[in-house]
Design an enzyme around this catalytic site. Structure first.
Site, PDB file in Angstrom:
ATOM      1  N   PRO A  44     -29.540 -41.776 -17.427  1.00  0.00           N
ATOM      2  CG  PRO A  44     -29.021 -43.719 -18.051  1.00  0.00           C
ATOM      3  CD  PRO A  44     -28.701 -42.868 -17.129  1.00  0.00           C
ATOM      4  CD  GLU A  60     -21.307 -26.989 -15.228  1.00  0.00           C
ATOM      5  OE1 GLU A  60     -21.980 -25.812 -14.813  1.00  0.00           O
ATOM      6  OE2 GLU A  60     -20.060 -27.246 -15.307  1.00  0.00           O
ATOM      7  N   GLY A  61     -26.949 -27.669 -17.852  1.00  0.00           N
ATOM      8  CA  GLY A  61     -28.290 -27.115 -18.077  1.00  0.00           C
ATOM      9  C   GLY A  61     -28.237 -26.364 -19.556  1.00  0.00           C
ATOM     10  NE  ARG A 119     -26.874 -23.918 -14.683  1.00  0.00           N
ATOM     11  CZ  ARG A 119     -27.913 -24.058 -14.074  1.00  0.00           C
ATOM     12  NH1 ARG A 119     -28.235 -23.128 -13.014  1.00  0.00           N
ATOM     13  NH2 ARG A 119     -28.579 -25.087 -14.063  1.00  0.00           N
ATOM     14  CG  ASP A 143     -26.881 -21.117  -8.472  1.00  0.00           C
ATOM     15  OD1 ASP A 143     -27.450 -21.334  -9.307  1.00  0.00           O
ATOM     16  OD2 ASP A 143     -27.490 -21.054  -7.397  1.00  0.00           O
ATOM     17  N   GLY A 200     -32.084 -35.908 -17.267  1.00  0.00           N
ATOM     18  CA  GLY A 200     -31.249 -35.076 -17.623  1.00  0.00           C
ATOM     19  C   GLY A 200     -31.455 -33.556 -17.120  1.00  0.00           C
ATOM     20  CB  SER A 201     -33.623 -30.884 -18.442  1.00  0.00           C
ATOM     21  OG  SER A 201     -32.800 -30.641 -19.611  1.00  0.00           O
ATOM     22  CE1 TYR A 213     -22.264 -31.397  -9.311  1.00  0.00           C
ATOM     23  CE2 TYR A 213     -23.409 -31.669 -11.195  1.00  0.00           C
ATOM     24  CZ  TYR A 213     -23.258 -31.160  -9.928  1.00  0.00           C
ATOM     25  OH  TYR A 213     -24.432 -30.621  -9.483  1.00  0.00           O
TER      26      TYR A 213
END
Length: 394
Positions: free
Chosen positions: A132, A372-373, A251, A248, A135-136, A127
């Protein structure tokens, strides 16, 4: 009266899946976990065993050649593999993460081609969302896809890509309609399937990481990668929405991974505490240590129940999945970090050495709070859901 009350427990089928995965892991995963970590090498033995048992991508529906495992069964697989080796658990976890966009939004032709290949063990699925500089804030990505005749040409760099170089297939998010308005950026992003063998695809060096050393993390370079138009996942401009819908669901698999490593650390700490003697008795007989072990067990079980509840919502597609997926991932990963640190403490000086597995488990657990966050982002997600009134009343 008791017979009329539904038991809150795994079905016989789910319990059988857990037992089957555990048997595979005890034979083919756990014996190589320390070596995989020490040598920072891909867990080939685990990969081959998981493919042979059809546990590598069990989430793929039966109509595309998969096992058709539901969300809970997939979590059980990931949990049990992570209990033995977190690096190996990223095989089923990332295969779901990478391929779920195709399953959720892809054309029937894409599903047959790529989900089928994944189910047959012809290659893993990664995925590619982060970059760079994104990110978030994933919508700030700069990777571009430009229409060219009957295809698309992709250029850009994706970072922190799990199992990059090992996987044969990649879900890539790219900007197809650029805008300077930050409020509209997400609407200009589309999703594509890119193959490892496509001309212009290359990979960076493996990142030197604290943990999960058996799972390679690399940059993915896209240099004028031309792909046919039918490799777009869903309609143009829907890629970011698909990416968020995917997270969703996935996670919850990170929560399962966190529960698995926490359980593995607790198992080892319990065994050690009943064997190690000090002051003429087993350290498990000391009340102070009993309190620590009790807290560890309590937290692991709480994380497990939250994870299974989230898995149920994932399977049903409940409207409060976003909250429960974020909550399960956040809570379980915090528990994994706490429990693995405590397991090291139970072993004392021995726990701090690589001769014992809890040191590896502690290092592996940390990433579950980040990828994944981050857990800070998860709390933002949860707060938004609460304020919007979409959490279910249990």
């Amino acid at each position: 009266m008791a017979d009329d009350f539904p038991l809150y427990a795994l079905s016989e089928e789910h319990q059988a899946i857990r037992e089957a995965v555990r048997a595979v892991c005890e034979a083919k995963v756990a014996p190589f976990a320390a070596e995989v970590d020490e040598e920072s090498r891909y867990p080939r033995e685990a990969a081959e065993a998981l493919v042979a048992a059809d546990f590598h991508a069990a989430h793929v529906p039966e109509e595309y050649g998969g096992a058709g495992a539901d969300a809970l069964a997939t979590c059980l697989i990931i949990e049990e593999v992570a209990r033995a080796d977190v690096s190996a658990s990223l095989i089923p976890a990332v295969n779901k993460l990478g391929s779920l966009p195709v399953q959720l939004a892809g054309s029937e032709e894409l599903k047959k081609r790529y989900l089928g290949a994944l189910a047959r063990g012809e290659g893993g699925f990664s995925y590619c969302l982060s970059e760079p500089g994104a990110g978030s804030d994933a919508a700030a990505m700069s990777t571009r896809a430009v229409r060219d005749g009957d295809g698309w040409v992709l250029n850009g760099v994706k970072r922190w890509i799990t199992n990059a170089g090992e996987s044969e297939f990649y879900t890539v998010m790219a900007v197809t309609d650029p805008t300077d308005d930050p409020r509209k950026r997400s609407r200009g992003i589309s999703a594509f399937v890119v193959e490892k063998g496509d001309q212009g695809v290359s990979f960076g060096a493996k990142e030197k990481k604290l943990g999960i050393k058996g799972s390679p993390t690399r940059e993915v370079y896209l240099d004028n990668v031309r792909i046919p138009a039918d490799r777009m996942i869903g309609a143009e401009g829907t890629g970011f929405e698909t990416a968020m819908r995917t997270l969703d669901h996935t996670r919850v698999t990170i929560a399962a991974q966190a529960v698995g490593v926490a359980q593995g650390a607790l198992d080892y700490a319990l065994s050690y505490a009943q064997e190690r003697t000090q002051f003429g008795k087993k350290i498990a007989d000391f009340q102070g240590l009993q309190f620590m072990l009790a807290d560890m067990g309590m937290k692991v079980e709480a994380a497990r129940q939250m994870t299974y509840a989230a898995a149920g919502r994932s399977e049903r597609g409940d409207k409060d999945l976003t909250f429960f997926g974020a909550a399960a991932k956040c809570f379980a990963s915090d528990v994994a970090m706490e429990v693995t640190v405590d397991a090291v403490q139970v072993l004392g000086g021995y726990g701090y050495t690589r001769d014992y597995p809890v040191e590896r488990m502690m290092r592996d657990a940390k990433i579950t709070q980040i990828y994944e966050g981050t857990n800070q982002v998860q709390r933002i997600v949860m707060a938004r859901q609460l304020l919007a009134g979409v959490q279910s009343q249990l």
